[in-house]
Design a protein around this motif. Structure first.
Motif, PDB file in Angstrom:
ATOM      1  N   CYS A  16     -24.787 -48.140  47.017  1.00  0.00           N
ATOM      2  CA  CYS A  16     -25.658 -47.353  46.146  1.00  0.00           C
ATOM      3  C   CYS A  16     -25.265 -45.882  46.201  1.00  0.00           C
ATOM      4  O   CYS A  16     -25.114 -45.313  47.289  1.00  0.00           O
ATOM      5  N   PHE A  17     -25.087 -45.299  45.020  1.00  0.00           N
ATOM      6  CA  PHE A  17     -24.959 -43.850  44.926  1.00  0.00           C
ATOM      7  C   PHE A  17     -26.352 -43.244  44.958  1.00  0.00           C
ATOM      8  O   PHE A  17     -27.241 -43.674  44.211  1.00  0.00           O
ATOM      9  N   VAL A  18     -26.556 -42.268  45.813  1.00  0.00           N
ATOM     10  CA  VAL A  18     -27.848 -41.600  45.928  1.00  0.00           C
ATOM     11  C   VAL A  18     -27.637 -40.110  45.706  1.00  0.00           C
ATOM     12  O   VAL A  18     -26.838 -39.480  46.409  1.00  0.00           O
ATOM     13  N   THR A  19     -28.338 -39.533  44.744  1.00  0.00           N
ATOM     14  CA  THR A  19     -28.257 -38.101  44.466  1.00  0.00           C
ATOM     15  C   THR A  19     -29.553 -37.432  44.882  1.00  0.00           C
ATOM     16  O   THR A  19     -30.639 -37.887  44.521  1.00  0.00           O
ATOM     17  N   ASP A  20     -29.425 -36.362  45.647  1.00  0.00           N
ATOM     18  CA  ASP A  20     -30.590 -35.647  46.164  1.00  0.00           C
ATOM     19  C   ASP A  20     -30.995 -34.537  45.201  1.00  0.00           C
ATOM     20  O   ASP A  20     -30.259 -33.574  44.991  1.00  0.00           O
ATOM     21  N   SER A 289     -10.681 -48.468  45.325  1.00  0.00           N
ATOM     22  CA  SER A 289     -10.102 -48.626  43.983  1.00  0.00           C
ATOM     23  C   SER A 289     -11.173 -48.733  42.906  1.00  0.00           C
ATOM     24  O   SER A 289     -10.980 -48.257  41.787  1.00  0.00           O
ATOM     25  N   CYS A 290     -12.307 -49.336  43.226  1.00  0.00           N
ATOM     26  CA  CYS A 290     -13.361 -49.544  42.224  1.00  0.00           C
ATOM     27  C   CYS A 290     -14.422 -48.451  42.217  1.00  0.00           C
ATOM     28  O   CYS A 290     -14.929 -48.080  41.158  1.00  0.00           O
ATOM     29  N   HIS A 291     -14.801 -47.964  43.384  1.00  0.00           N
ATOM     30  CA  HIS A 291     -15.960 -47.077  43.485  1.00  0.00           C
ATOM     31  C   HIS A 291     -15.614 -45.664  43.935  1.00  0.00           C
ATOM     32  O   HIS A 291     -16.412 -44.749  43.743  1.00  0.00           O
ATOM     33  N   MET A 292     -14.457 -45.474  44.536  1.00  0.00           N
ATOM     34  CA  MET A 292     -14.034 -44.149  45.004  1.00  0.00           C
ATOM     35  C   MET A 292     -12.568 -43.919  44.648  1.00  0.00           C
ATOM     36  O   MET A 292     -11.732 -43.687  45.516  1.00  0.00           O
ATOM     37  N   PRO A 293     -12.200 -43.988  43.379  1.00  0.00           N
ATOM     38  CA  PRO A 293     -10.780 -43.950  43.002  1.00  0.00           C
ATOM     39  C   PRO A 293     -10.059 -42.667  43.400  1.00  0.00           C
ATOM     40  O   PRO A 293      -8.853 -42.675  43.620  1.00  0.00           O
ATOM     41  N   ASP A 294     -10.798 -41.550  43.513  1.00  0.00           N
ATOM     42  CA  ASP A 294     -10.138 -40.309  43.926  1.00  0.00           C
ATOM     43  C   ASP A 294      -9.582 -40.396  45.338  1.00  0.00           C
ATOM     44  O   ASP A 294      -8.666 -39.639  45.694  1.00  0.00           O
ATOM     45  N   VAL A 295     -10.117 -41.310  46.156  1.00  0.00           N
ATOM     46  CA  VAL A 295      -9.585 -41.505  47.499  1.00  0.00           C
ATOM     47  C   VAL A 295      -8.113 -41.906  47.427  1.00  0.00           C
ATOM     48  O   VAL A 295      -7.294 -41.499  48.263  1.00  0.00           O
ATOM     49  N   LEU A 296      -7.773 -42.693  46.413  1.00  0.00           N
ATOM     50  CA  LEU A 296      -6.392 -43.134  46.242  1.00  0.00           C
ATOM     51  C   LEU A 296      -5.601 -42.190  45.353  1.00  0.00           C
ATOM     52  O   LEU A 296      -4.399 -41.999  45.553  1.00  0.00           O
ATOM     53  N   GLU A 297      -6.239 -41.558  44.362  1.00  0.00           N
ATOM     54  CA  GLU A 297      -5.529 -40.723  43.405  1.00  0.00           C
ATOM     55  C   GLU A 297      -5.220 -39.338  43.968  1.00  0.00           C
ATOM     56  O   GLU A 297      -4.155 -38.778  43.708  1.00  0.00           O
ATOM     57  N   MET A 298      -6.161 -38.768  44.726  1.00  0.00           N
ATOM     58  CA  MET A 298      -6.020 -37.372  45.126  1.00  0.00           C
ATOM     59  C   MET A 298      -4.831 -37.129  46.059  1.00  0.00           C
ATOM     60  O   MET A 298      -4.059 -36.197  45.756  1.00  0.00           O
ATOM     61  N   PRO A 299      -4.646 -37.869  47.154  1.00  0.00           N
ATOM     62  CA  PRO A 299      -5.633 -38.707  47.835  1.00  0.00           C
ATOM     63  C   PRO A 299      -6.436 -37.863  48.830  1.00  0.00           C
ATOM     64  O   PRO A 299      -6.030 -36.750  49.169  1.00  0.00           O
ATOM     65  N   ILE A 352     -20.054 -36.421  42.709  1.00  0.00           N
ATOM     66  CA  ILE A 352     -19.102 -35.895  41.739  1.00  0.00           C
ATOM     67  C   ILE A 352     -17.869 -36.788  41.610  1.00  0.00           C
ATOM     68  O   ILE A 352     -17.298 -37.221  42.593  1.00  0.00           O
ATOM     69  N   TYR A 353     -17.508 -37.074  40.379  1.00  0.00           N
ATOM     70  CA  TYR A 353     -16.328 -37.858  39.994  1.00  0.00           C
ATOM     71  C   TYR A 353     -16.375 -39.326  40.401  1.00  0.00           C
ATOM     72  O   TYR A 353     -16.087 -40.193  39.583  1.00  0.00           O
ATOM     73  N   SER A 354     -16.709 -39.660  41.621  1.00  0.00           N
ATOM     74  CA  SER A 354     -16.712 -41.073  41.999  1.00  0.00           C
ATOM     75  C   SER A 354     -17.645 -41.882  41.109  1.00  0.00           C
ATOM     76  O   SER A 354     -17.287 -42.945  40.600  1.00  0.00           O
ATOM     77  N   MET A 355     -18.861 -41.394  40.896  1.00  0.00           N
ATOM     78  CA  MET A 355     -19.852 -42.135  40.124  1.00  0.00           C
ATOM     79  C   MET A 355     -19.384 -42.387  38.692  1.00  0.00           C
ATOM     80  O   MET A 355     -19.615 -43.467  38.126  1.00  0.00           O
ATOM     81  N   VAL A 356     -18.722 -41.412  38.087  1.00  0.00           N
ATOM     82  CA  VAL A 356     -18.310 -41.557  36.693  1.00  0.00           C
ATOM     83  C   VAL A 356     -17.014 -42.348  36.538  1.00  0.00           C
ATOM     84  O   VAL A 356     -16.653 -42.740  35.427  1.00  0.00           O
ATOM     85  N   LYS A 357     -16.296 -42.601  37.650  1.00  0.00           N
ATOM     86  CA  LYS A 357     -15.007 -43.281  37.573  1.00  0.00           C
ATOM     87  C   LYS A 357     -15.064 -44.745  38.007  1.00  0.00           C
ATOM     88  O   LYS A 357     -14.024 -45.406  38.059  1.00  0.00           O
ATOM     89  N   THR A 358     -16.215 -45.257  38.342  1.00  0.00           N
ATOM     90  CA  THR A 358     -16.294 -46.618  38.863  1.00  0.00           C
ATOM     91  C   THR A 358     -15.805 -47.646  37.841  1.00  0.00           C
ATOM     92  O   THR A 358     -15.928 -47.465  36.631  1.00  0.00           O
ATOM     93  N   THR A 359     -15.265 -48.742  38.344  1.00  0.00           N
ATOM     94  CA  THR A 359     -14.808 -49.845  37.509  1.00  0.00           C
ATOM     95  C   THR A 359     -15.331 -51.162  38.072  1.00  0.00           C
ATOM     96  O   THR A 359     -15.860 -51.215  39.177  1.00  0.00           O
ATOM     97  N   THR A 360     -15.157 -52.212  37.289  1.00  0.00           N
ATOM     98  CA  THR A 360     -15.548 -53.554  37.747  1.00  0.00           C
ATOM     99  C   THR A 360     -14.316 -54.413  38.033  1.00  0.00           C
ATOM    100  O   THR A 360     -14.361 -55.638  37.917  1.00  0.00           O
ATOM    101  N   PHE A 361     -13.215 -53.775  38.401  1.00  0.00           N
ATOM    102  CA  PHE A 361     -12.013 -54.510  38.803  1.00  0.00           C
ATOM    103  C   PHE A 361     -12.376 -55.564  39.853  1.00  0.00           C
ATOM    104  O   PHE A 361     -13.163 -55.319  40.753  1.00  0.00           O
TER     105      PHE A 361
END
Length: 395
Positions: A16-20, A289-299, A352-361
């Protein structure tokens, strides 16, 4: 296991993404202080944060501080128009005729990435403005060919960049004719950077594009401004804005995505399994890859509350996602206690970014999304995703 103050991860589904909301509002106060000091207008970049349930707390037309949002597509523009209810700005590397037909009723500003695109759509826009009371203002995105970004994939001014119009592209243009219908400029050179990078950029902009600054009524300084970061130099930012405004009578916009929701969000995950491979492994119910793609892209390696680096704490694990991708690994972390099935881990700064980049791979379900107020421990909204969200993306 340690968790952020006031956050009980077992109050939420996993993942779950939780925003404060409290942190969002704190960020709004900082951003609004810049607007108050300079007269600039700050927009939310939807490409970085688009949790629309939070928009009433962000938009100046409701109870927030921001003047509007900037969109990179028709759907983002529509979301801004329907839910943010402020100014709608749009930019994309390229627009189709169908895009423009949909964007015109939605947008207040549209910025073009090339002279060709501007010339192609100018007749359509001028005809629209003649027929409608609401006027769409148009601008060009320039590329000052001044790199500040450290990672090429996120550097809008890299040598191979397709973004923005270079100075040489204006050499054979009749500027008086080109600027018929144009009122603004846009540039973007930053990525998660302080105001010293903006200061250097502006000196290049003034050196190369002063002849254009004299012709426009608004300039968008783009995104990448880490304004709400603790070490950010707010005074220098204000000085940069005021310096340009004193020299040129223009309205200045900034469109940070990260600064709006910086440190405002978490990703709560659960441990599914632990075992020994080349080192201890922990599998979580989420995925890089599905929920935190910047971890792999940035990395990069996102922080987990209470964790340490390799062997800093007693028990070290390589965290892996649940997808079949061999490289679906988040990083190496150490903990005071051994991990076990059912433990909850909290990744920090994940709004930021992770939430908008999620996929259902792999058919992995999208994480739930919650808006939460740490001051009252109230869950203001909670959205679940399921099979239909996977199925309806396909045909």
């Amino acid at each position: 296991m340690q968790y952020p103050t006031n956050l009980n991860p077992f109050d939420f589904p996993s993942p779950c993404f939780v925003t404060d909301l409290a942190t969002l509002e704190k960020n709004m106060q900082i951003l609004d202080s810049i607007q108050e000091r300079t007269g600039s207008k700050i927009l939310l970049a939807l490409k970085g944060f688009a949790q629309w349930k939070s928009f009433p707390f962000l938009s100046k037309t409701m109870q927030g501080k921001l003047y509007g949002a900037c969109a990179s597509s028709v759907d983002e523009a529509r979301l801004s128009k329907e839910e943010f209810k402020g100014e709608v700005h749009a930019f994309a590397a390229g627009f189709s005729i169908e895009d423009m037909q949909e964007l015109l009723p939605l947008c207040d500003h549209i910025t073009f990435n090339s002279i060709n695109q501007w010339k192609k759509f100018r007749p359509m826009i001028m005809e629209y403005n003649e027929k409608n009371e609401k006027q769409v203002l148009c601008g060009l995105r320039i590329n000052p060919e001044h790199s500040e970004g450290a990672v090429e994939i996120y550097d809008p001014c890299s040598a191979s960049s397709r973004l923005g119009i270079r100075l040489k592209d204006f050499e054979n243009e009749n500027l008086d004719e080109l600027f018929v219908g144009l009122t603004g400029l846009h540039f973007h050179t930053l990525c998660e950077q302080n105001s010293d990078a903006l200061d250097r950029t502006l000196k290049v902009i003034e050196d190369k594009f002063a002849f254009m600054l004299e012709r426009v009524s608004w300039v968008n300084f783009g995104g990448g401004h880490h304004i709400t970061r603790e070490d950010y130099d707010l005074d220098l930012l204000c000085s940069c804005i005021q310096r340009i405004q004193k020299k040129y009578p223009i309205q200045i916009y900034l469109e940070p995505g990260e600064a709006v929701a910086l440190k405002a969000g978490y990703l709560i995950v659960s441990v599914l399994d632990t075992f020994m491979a080349d080192m201890p492994i922990a599998i979580i119910d989420s995925s890089a890859s599905c929920h935190m793609p910047d971890v792999l892209e940035m990395p990069y390696r996102p922080m987990i509350t209470g964790s340490g680096e390799l062997e800093e704490k007693t028990y070290t694990y390589r965290l892996g996602g649940k997808s079949c991708l061999a490289g679906d690994q988040i990083g190496i972390y150490s903990f005071d206690e051994p991990l076990k099935d059912g433990d909850r881990l909290v990744f920090e700064d994940m709004a930021i970014y992770s939430m908008v980049k999620t996929t259902t791979f792999n058919g992995l379900r999208l994480p739930s999304i919650a808006l939460w107020d740490s001051r009252t421990n109230e869950i203001l909204s909670l959205k679940h995703f399921g099979y239909e969200d996977f199925k309806t993306r396909l045909s």
